[in-house]
Design a protein around this motif. Structure first.
Motif, PDB file in Angstrom:
ATOM      1  N   ARG A 161      45.292  16.597   3.889  1.00 13.69           N
ATOM      2  CA  ARG A 161      45.020  16.568   5.323  1.00 13.69           C
ATOM      3  C   ARG A 161      43.643  15.987   5.648  1.00 13.69           C
ATOM      4  O   ARG A 161      43.348  15.725   6.814  1.00 13.69           O
ATOM      5  N   ARG A 162      42.799  15.817   4.644  1.00 14.71           N
ATOM      6  CA  ARG A 162      41.455  15.332   4.933  1.00 14.71           C
ATOM      7  C   ARG A 162      41.421  13.938   5.568  1.00 14.71           C
ATOM      8  O   ARG A 162      40.713  13.721   6.558  1.00 14.71           O
ATOM      9  N   PRO A 163      42.180  12.956   5.035  1.00 16.72           N
ATOM     10  CA  PRO A 163      42.153  11.631   5.679  1.00 16.72           C
ATOM     11  C   PRO A 163      42.602  11.674   7.130  1.00 16.72           C
ATOM     12  O   PRO A 163      42.041  10.982   7.995  1.00 16.72           O
ATOM     13  N   ARG A 164      43.622  12.506   7.431  1.00 13.42           N
ATOM     14  CA  ARG A 164      44.096  12.583   8.813  1.00 13.42           C
ATOM     15  C   ARG A 164      43.015  13.168   9.719  1.00 13.42           C
ATOM     16  O   ARG A 164      42.793  12.679  10.826  1.00 13.42           O
ATOM     17  N   ARG A 165      42.363  14.227   9.249  1.00  8.22           N
ATOM     18  CA  ARG A 165      41.299  14.819  10.039  1.00  8.22           C
ATOM     19  C   ARG A 165      40.143  13.840  10.242  1.00  8.22           C
ATOM     20  O   ARG A 165      39.541  13.783  11.313  1.00  8.22           O
ATOM     21  N   ARG A 166      39.846  13.091   9.201  1.00 12.20           N
ATOM     22  CA  ARG A 166      38.758  12.107   9.318  1.00 12.20           C
ATOM     23  C   ARG A 166      39.110  11.037  10.333  1.00 12.20           C
ATOM     24  O   ARG A 166      38.276  10.617  11.139  1.00 12.20           O
ATOM     25  N   THR A 167      40.366  10.608  10.333  1.00  7.58           N
ATOM     26  CA  THR A 167      40.807   9.597  11.290  1.00  7.58           C
ATOM     27  C   THR A 167      40.702  10.116  12.721  1.00  7.58           C
ATOM     28  O   THR A 167      40.238   9.424  13.628  1.00  7.58           O
ATOM     29  N   ILE A 168      41.149  11.356  12.908  1.00  9.09           N
ATOM     30  CA  ILE A 168      41.069  11.951  14.251  1.00  9.09           C
ATOM     31  C   ILE A 168      39.618  12.070  14.698  1.00  9.09           C
ATOM     32  O   ILE A 168      39.279  11.789  15.860  1.00  9.09           O
ATOM     33  N   ALA A 169      38.736  12.454  13.765  1.00  8.57           N
ATOM     34  CA  ALA A 169      37.319  12.591  14.112  1.00  8.57           C
ATOM     35  C   ALA A 169      36.714  11.238  14.496  1.00  8.57           C
ATOM     36  O   ALA A 169      35.929  11.125  15.452  1.00  8.57           O
ATOM     37  N   LEU A 170      37.100  10.203  13.738  1.00  8.11           N
ATOM     38  CA  LEU A 170      36.598   8.875  14.062  1.00  8.11           C
ATOM     39  C   LEU A 170      37.093   8.408  15.428  1.00  8.11           C
ATOM     40  O   LEU A 170      36.339   7.803  16.207  1.00  8.11           O
ATOM     41  N   LEU A 171      38.365   8.674  15.717  1.00  5.58           N
ATOM     42  CA  LEU A 171      38.907   8.276  17.025  1.00  5.58           C
ATOM     43  C   LEU A 171      38.216   9.014  18.162  1.00  5.58           C
ATOM     44  O   LEU A 171      37.899   8.425  19.196  1.00  5.58           O
ATOM     45  N   LEU A 172      37.985  10.318  17.956  1.00  2.00           N
ATOM     46  CA  LEU A 172      37.287  11.082  18.984  1.00  2.00           C
ATOM     47  C   LEU A 172      35.852  10.583  19.166  1.00  2.00           C
ATOM     48  O   LEU A 172      35.354  10.477  20.287  1.00  2.00           O
ATOM     49  N   GLY A 173      35.204  10.282  18.028  1.00  2.00           N
ATOM     50  CA  GLY A 173      33.842   9.753  18.105  1.00  2.00           C
ATOM     51  C   GLY A 173      33.790   8.423  18.841  1.00  2.00           C
ATOM     52  O   GLY A 173      32.908   8.184  19.672  1.00  2.00           O
TER      53      GLY A 173
END
Length: 212
Positions: free
Chosen positions: A11-23
């Motif tokens: 799940r880490r890559p998905r969370r990282r992607t979501i964080a980048l999109l939010l950022g």
């Protein structure tokens, strides 16, 4: 009985992607908000700079024309006196005045047209209103473009210059419409300038008649 192993989902890559999109969304929001707040100041500064550049061009064009052809301004006005020397009237040569007006207007129009080929810059620090940052930081570029031909008029004034002395001053009034273009925005700018092109010192009583 054998147990089936479930595949482990990372799940880490998905969370990282979501964080980048939010950022990225936050950054875009900040940039758009900053642009919305700064846009009026940027347009106001561009209008001011455009007006100042146009007035500088007008003044320089008139000064250069008067320096190049000083005789063009001689004899615009004649002072009529009685046998005792008292001033009776001041008469303007309408044809000569119109010739001067047309010549200067043509020179000003050509000078303003040169602004099309120039790009001007406004430092971002000047937009923030802080004296320490005035003239500093990256610059925003814009162009000043004349919208039409220059309109002009000639006006005269009579002012007391001393005891039994009256000063007649001739002004060329210039009007021009400009457009300041920067990025995807534009601002309409009206420019009016009044330039003294002749002065006549009348010694004696103020004339009762003035004819142009």
């Amino acid at each position: 009985m054998q147990r089936k192993c479930r595949p482990i989902v990372c799940r880490r890559p998905r969370r990282r992607t979501i964080a980048l999109l939010l950022g990225a969304a936050v950054v875009c929001y900040i940039l758009f908000s900053a642009e919305a707040r700064l846009r009026p100041m940027i347009l106001t500064m561009a209008e001011y700079e455009c007006r100042q550049r146009a007035i500088q061009k007008m003044n320089a064009a008139v000064t250069d024309a008067m320096t190049a052809e000083p005789l063009l301004f001689d004899g615009l006005y004649q002072i009529e006196r009685d046998p005792q020397g008292a001033v009776l009237a001041v008469t303007g040569d309408a044809a000569a005045i119109n010739q001067v007006k047309a010549h200067l207007t043509q020179q000003v129009d050509a000078a303003l047209d040169q602004l099309r080929e120039q790009t001007f810059y406004v430092p971002v620090g000047s937009l923030l209103g802080w004296q320490l940052l005035a003239g500093r930081g990256p610059s925003i570029s814009f162009q000043a473009i004349p919208d039409s031909y220059v309109n002009s008029d000639v006006i005269t004034t009579l002012d007391t210059a001393g005891i039994n002395q009256t000063e007649l001053r001739v002004f060329l009034v210039l009007q021009a419409d400009m457009t300041a273009i920067l990025g995807g925005y534009s601002a309409e700018v009206y420019v009016e300038n009044q330039i003294c092109i002749a002065q006549v010192l009348i010694v004696g009583q103020v004339p009762q008649t003035y004819v142009q």
